[in-house]
Enzyme design. Structure first.
Site, PDB file in Angstrom:
ATOM      1  N   LYS A 186       9.160  10.311  15.356  1.00 36.87           N
ATOM      2  CA  LYS A 186       9.253   9.432  16.535  1.00 36.87           C
ATOM      3  C   LYS A 186      10.263  10.007  17.537  1.00 36.87           C
ATOM      4  CE  LYS A 186       8.304   5.097  14.042  1.00 36.87           C
ATOM      5  NZ  LYS A 186       7.099   4.619  14.725  1.00 36.87           N
ATOM      6  N   HIS A 205      18.906  13.353  12.741  1.00 34.70           N
ATOM      7  CA  HIS A 205      19.364  12.457  11.676  1.00 34.70           C
ATOM      8  C   HIS A 205      18.096  11.824  11.080  1.00 34.70           C
ATOM      9  CE1 HIS A 205      21.062   9.275   9.412  1.00 34.70           C
ATOM     10  NE2 HIS A 205      20.619   8.327  10.233  1.00 34.70           N
ATOM     11  N   ASN A 216      17.581   8.399   2.648  1.00 37.67           N
ATOM     12  CA  ASN A 216      18.671   8.424   3.625  1.00 37.67           C
ATOM     13  C   ASN A 216      19.996   8.655   2.901  1.00 37.67           C
ATOM     14  OD1 ASN A 216      20.271   8.163   5.865  1.00 37.67           O
ATOM     15  ND2 ASN A 216      19.673   6.063   6.374  1.00 37.67           N
ATOM     16  N   SER A 266      16.889  -1.043  15.438  1.00 35.16           N
ATOM     17  CA  SER A 266      17.688   0.149  15.165  1.00 35.16           C
ATOM     18  C   SER A 266      16.940   1.421  15.590  1.00 35.16           C
ATOM     19  CB  SER A 266      18.092   0.229  13.681  1.00 35.16           C
ATOM     20  OG  SER A 266      17.007   0.584  12.853  1.00 35.16           O
ATOM     21  N   SER A 286      24.697   4.319  13.614  1.00 36.70           N
ATOM     22  CA  SER A 286      24.466   2.965  14.119  1.00 36.70           C
ATOM     23  C   SER A 286      25.756   2.358  14.648  1.00 36.70           C
ATOM     24  CB  SER A 286      23.912   2.092  12.997  1.00 36.70           C
ATOM     25  OG  SER A 286      22.552   2.376  12.818  1.00 36.70           O
ATOM     26  N   GLU A 291      30.533   6.336   5.297  1.00 40.29           N
ATOM     27  CA  GLU A 291      30.551   4.911   5.634  1.00 40.29           C
ATOM     28  C   GLU A 291      30.510   4.088   4.363  1.00 40.29           C
ATOM     29  OE1 GLU A 291      26.767   3.178   7.051  1.00 40.29           O
ATOM     30  OE2 GLU A 291      26.218   5.254   7.484  1.00 40.29           O
ATOM     31  N   THR A 304      14.037   2.969   2.165  1.00 39.87           N
ATOM     32  CA  THR A 304      14.804   3.955   2.949  1.00 39.87           C
ATOM     33  C   THR A 304      16.237   4.092   2.430  1.00 39.87           C
ATOM     34  OG1 THR A 304      15.526   2.370   4.668  1.00 39.87           O
ATOM     35  CG2 THR A 304      13.417   3.450   5.014  1.00 39.87           C
ATOM     36  N   CYS A 349      26.393   6.725  10.268  1.00 42.45           N
ATOM     37  CA  CYS A 349      25.883   8.055   9.884  1.00 42.45           C
ATOM     38  C   CYS A 349      26.460   9.180  10.743  1.00 42.45           C
ATOM     39  CB  CYS A 349      24.363   8.085   9.971  1.00 42.45           C
ATOM     40  SG  CYS A 349      23.597   6.937   8.846  1.00 42.45           S
ATOM     41  N   ASP A 402       0.863  -1.186   0.000  1.00 39.42           N
ATOM     42  CA  ASP A 402       0.000   0.000   0.000  1.00 39.42           C
ATOM     43  C   ASP A 402       0.906   1.244   0.000  1.00 39.42           C
ATOM     44  OD1 ASP A 402      -1.705   2.079   0.533  1.00 39.42           O
ATOM     45  OD2 ASP A 402      -2.608   1.187   2.335  1.00 39.42           O
TER      46      ASP A 402
HETATM   47  P1  HMG Z   1       8.848  -2.392   7.934  1.00 41.09           P
HETATM   48  O1  HMG Z   1       9.073  -3.300   9.085  1.00 41.09           O
HETATM   49  O2  HMG Z   1       8.531  -3.011   6.621  1.00 41.09           O
HETATM   50  O3  HMG Z   1       7.726  -1.362   8.237  1.00 41.09           O
HETATM   51  O4  HMG Z   1      10.159  -1.472   7.691  1.00 41.09           O
HETATM   52  P2  HMG Z   1       6.655  -1.309   9.441  1.00 41.09           P
HETATM   53  O5  HMG Z   1       5.778  -2.513   9.399  1.00 41.09           O
HETATM   54  O6  HMG Z   1       7.347  -0.968  10.725  1.00 41.09           O
HETATM   55  O7  HMG Z   1       5.823  -0.034   8.959  1.00 41.09           O
HETATM   56  C1  HMG Z   1       6.413   1.219   8.880  1.00 41.09           C
HETATM   57  C2  HMG Z   1       5.387   2.271   9.279  1.00 41.09           C
HETATM   58  O8  HMG Z   1       4.354   2.287   8.294  1.00 41.09           O
HETATM   59  C3  HMG Z   1       4.689   1.976  10.604  1.00 41.09           C
HETATM   60  O9  HMG Z   1       4.491   3.209  11.210  1.00 41.09           O
HETATM   61  C4  HMG Z   1       3.357   1.342  10.169  1.00 41.09           C
HETATM   62  O10 HMG Z   1       2.314   1.487  11.120  1.00 41.09           O
HETATM   63  C5  HMG Z   1       3.092   2.160   8.916  1.00 41.09           C
HETATM   64  P3  HMG Z   1       4.671   3.351  12.822  1.00 41.09           P
HETATM   65  O11 HMG Z   1       3.655   2.477  13.428  1.00 41.09           O
HETATM   66  O12 HMG Z   1       6.098   2.891  13.123  1.00 41.09           O
HETATM   67  O13 HMG Z   1       4.511   4.824  13.071  1.00 41.09           O
HETATM   68  N1  HMG Z   1       2.169   1.508   7.971  1.00 41.09           N
HETATM   69  C6  HMG Z   1       1.215   2.163   7.288  1.00 41.09           C
HETATM   70  N2  HMG Z   1       0.834   3.462   7.296  1.00 41.09           N
HETATM   71  C7  HMG Z   1      -0.177   3.825   6.456  1.00 41.09           C
HETATM   72  N3  HMG Z   1      -0.809   2.954   5.645  1.00 41.09           N
HETATM   73  C8  HMG Z   1      -0.484   1.642   5.617  1.00 41.09           C
HETATM   74  C9  HMG Z   1       0.578   1.199   6.456  1.00 41.09           C
HETATM   75  N4  HMG Z   1       1.200   0.007   6.679  1.00 41.09           N
HETATM   76  C10 HMG Z   1       2.164   0.220   7.599  1.00 41.09           C
HETATM   77  N5  HMG Z   1      -1.119   0.792   4.795  1.00 41.09           N
HETATM   78  C11 HMG Z   1      11.883  -0.105   8.673  1.00 41.09           C
HETATM   79  C12 HMG Z   1      10.388  -0.218   8.328  1.00 41.09           C
HETATM   80  C13 HMG Z   1      12.178   1.332   9.062  1.00 41.09           C
HETATM   81  C14 HMG Z   1      12.184  -1.037   9.842  1.00 41.09           C
HETATM   82  C15 HMG Z   1      12.746  -0.507   7.424  1.00 41.09           C
HETATM   83  O14 HMG Z   1      12.467   0.340   6.349  1.00 41.09           O
HETATM   84  C16 HMG Z   1      14.233  -0.516   7.710  1.00 41.09           C
HETATM   85  O15 HMG Z   1      14.773  -1.494   8.216  1.00 41.09           O
HETATM   86  N6  HMG Z   1      14.955   0.614   7.378  1.00 41.09           N
HETATM   87  C17 HMG Z   1      16.380   0.721   7.600  1.00 41.09           C
HETATM   88  C18 HMG Z   1      16.733   0.941   9.064  1.00 41.09           C
HETATM   89  C19 HMG Z   1      16.503   2.340   9.542  1.00 41.09           C
HETATM   90  O16 HMG Z   1      16.299   3.260   8.776  1.00 41.09           O
HETATM   91  N7  HMG Z   1      16.556   2.529  10.885  1.00 41.09           N
HETATM   92  C20 HMG Z   1      16.402   3.833  11.485  1.00 41.09           C
HETATM   93  C21 HMG Z   1      17.136   3.993  12.806  1.00 41.09           C
HETATM   94  S1  HMG Z   1      18.873   3.536  12.674  1.00 41.09           S
HETATM   95  C22 HMG Z   1      19.593   4.892  11.864  1.00 41.09           C
HETATM   96  O17 HMG Z   1      18.999   5.918  11.739  1.00 41.09           O
HETATM   97  C23 HMG Z   1      20.982   4.700  11.327  1.00 41.09           C
HETATM   98  C24 HMG Z   1      21.064   4.499   9.826  1.00 41.09           C
HETATM   99  O18 HMG Z   1      20.858   5.736   9.168  1.00 41.09           O
HETATM  100  C25 HMG Z   1      22.410   3.884   9.442  1.00 41.09           C
HETATM  101  C26 HMG Z   1      23.675   4.573   9.897  1.00 41.09           C
HETATM  102  O19 HMG Z   1      23.828   5.056  11.004  1.00 41.09           O
HETATM  103  O20 HMG Z   1      24.626   4.489   9.102  1.00 41.09           O
HETATM  104  C27 HMG Z   1      19.988   3.555   9.320  1.00 41.09           C
END
Ligand code: HMG
Length: 401
Positions: A256, A247, A298, A206, A331, A81, A156, A113, A31
């Site tokens: 969040k 970030h 990102n 994460s 991270s 990185e 992302t 990051c 979706d």
């Molecule tokens: P996921 O598990 O597929 O998604 O991946 P989800 O099931 O958690 O859903 C995401 C959001 O969409 C949720 O919102 C759902 O409710 C919503 P929330 O409840 O969390 O507010 N949702 C919907 N909304 C509207 N209509 C719908 C619908 N369905 C669901 N139909 C995840 C999400 C971020 C985990 C994934 O994309 C991922 O693994 N990303 C990479 C990791 C990341 O970005 N982590 C962030 C923190 S770590 C960081 O910032 C460091 C980094 O930059 C690296 C570095 O330091 O080098 C990553």
């Protein structure tokens, strides 16, 4: 005498192609609201192999130097990185491509990051100590963020670079040197084993690591800021910051983070009432910083600074003299909450970064084309200001058109 140090000018570079996040959702049978509302994304930058970390860094650096005008440089740091060699830093390629002076300190900084902020802090403290002797530093944050096709992280991804000239008596943002709070811990939330192009990530964990680190880093900043009377301890400290730039791995993460920050302020004031102003506070203090991030994705080290540039681009003239908060997270993990005051010429200098035209100059590509580009290992060979052209005798070669 205490020196005033901070960001004098900024420059940005992004790949020439992007996809619509809704197109990606449709192709993956998801979706689209999950990506647009759930993650807060609109578009995602797609880099072809010619647009690597060096090429993006060199272009952003060239733009930042042009915006800053004539500056004597003594240091070049690239935070990344996604470097291109185990030994030779991206900074040394950038130094050569831009034909910068020989008498400089040139190196990379790495911690996911946070790597760019490590460079910013090294430059700021070098200048504040007096060791720079009036010279400026060029700090570049450059990365190509990849999780791979069909993974939860796929929406992302992103790519881009943000360069900053760090100088005495800065025009854009004077940092509060010595006021920051840091938080680190040894966690496996996101990492990229040697030789692997795509990152490993424990996505939901994460996000917890990010908000846990934010709480500790923010507390450290707040204690020092209250002691120095930069904010008042008997009010909501975060509300005394005109903007807070986080970030931004995806835009919803900033939301969040902001909710978590306010909860911390409430808890420390002993307040148990519901936070009725949370949505308004997010809209006023954070949302203006997310415009460019929602269109690029990102960019790892540069994400925080892209958020800062967006915030200044949106309303620098009304922010002059006001204090902003910044949260950098890498991270693994390490993080830092710090702050700075917007300079008198911030509107003029942020306009010179031409953020809107840099984003408008890109082409939207189809998901078929995106998937083809993700599979490429050799550059497309198109003309560009700076581009990786291939490897000759184990040496990476670059062209300037
Ligand atoms: P996921 O598990 O597929 O998604 O991946 P989800 O099931 O958690 O859903 C995401 C959001 O969409 C949720 O919102 C759902 O409710 C919503 P929330 O409840 O969390 O507010 N949702 C919907 N909304 C509207 N209509 C719908 C619908 N369905 C669901 N139909 C995840 C999400 C971020 C985990 C994934 O994309 C991922 O693994 N990303 C990479 C990791 C990341 O970005 N982590 C962030 C923190 S770590 C960081 O910032 C460091 C980094 O930059 C690296 C570095 O330091 O080098 C990553």
């Amino acid at each position: 005498m205490k020196l005033r140090v901070g960001i004098e000018a900024m420059g940005v570079a992004v790949p020439r192609r992007f996809i619509s996040i809704e197109d990606l959702a449709e192709r993956r049978g998801v979706d689209p609201a999950k990506y647009t509302h759930g993650l807060g994304a609109r578009e995602m930058a797609i880099a072809e192999p010619g647009e690597d970390t060096v090429a993006l860094a060199a272009l952003a650096a060239q733009r930042a130097l042009a915006a800053a005008g004539n500056r004597e440089l003594g240091m070049l740091v690239v935070g990344t990185e996604t470097g291109v060699d185990h030994s030779k830093p991206v900074a040394s390629f950038v130094h050569g491509l831009l034909e910068l002076p020989r008498t400089m300190r040139v190196f990379d900084t790495q911690h996911a990051c946070y790597g760019g902020t490590a460079g910013v802090m090294a430059a700021v403290e070098w200048i504040a100590s007096g060791a720079a002797g009036g010279r400026a530093a060029l700090v570049v944050c450059s990365d190509v963020a990849r999780y791979g096709l069909h993974t939860a992280g796929e929406p992302t991804q992103g790519a881009g670079a943000v360069a900053m000239v760090i100088a005495q008596d800065p025009a854009m943002l004077e940092l509060d040197v010595g006021i920051s709070g840091a938080a680190s811990s040894h966690v496996h939330d996101f990492w990229r084993p040697l030789g692997q192009r795509e990152a490993q990530v424990d996505g939901h964990y994460s996000m917890r690591c990010y908000t846990d680190a934010l709480a500790t880093a923010y507390r450290g900043w707040k204690q020092r800021a209250i002691a120095r009377e930069l904010v008042l301890g008997d009010g909501i400290a975060s509300e005394q910051l005109a903007r807070i730039c986080y970030h931004v791995p995806f835009c919803k993460m900033a939301k969040k983070a902001h909710v978590a920050l306010r909860a911390l302020d409430f808890a420390e004031l002993g307040r148990t009432d519901t936070d009725d102003a949370a949505a308004a506070s997010f809209a006023a203090q954070v949302e203006p910083s997310l415009a460019a991030c929602s269109r690029v994705g990102n960019i790892y080290t540069g994400s925080l600074y892209l958020a800062l540039l967006s915030a200044l681009d949106a309303s620098a003239s009304s922010l002059v003299g006001k204090r902003l908060g910044l949260f950098s997270y890498g991270s693994g993990c390490t993080s830092e909450f710090f702050s700075g005051v917007v300079g008198a010429r911030a509107a003029e200098l942020s306009a010179r970064a031409e953020l809107a035209s840099v984003l408008a100059a890109r082409d939207r590509i189809s998901i078929d084309e995106y998937e083809r580009i993700m599979g490429l290992t050799a550059p497309l060979g198109q003309p560009a200001s700076f581009r990786f052209t291939g490897v000759e005798a184990h040496r990476r070669e670059y062209a300037r058109d």
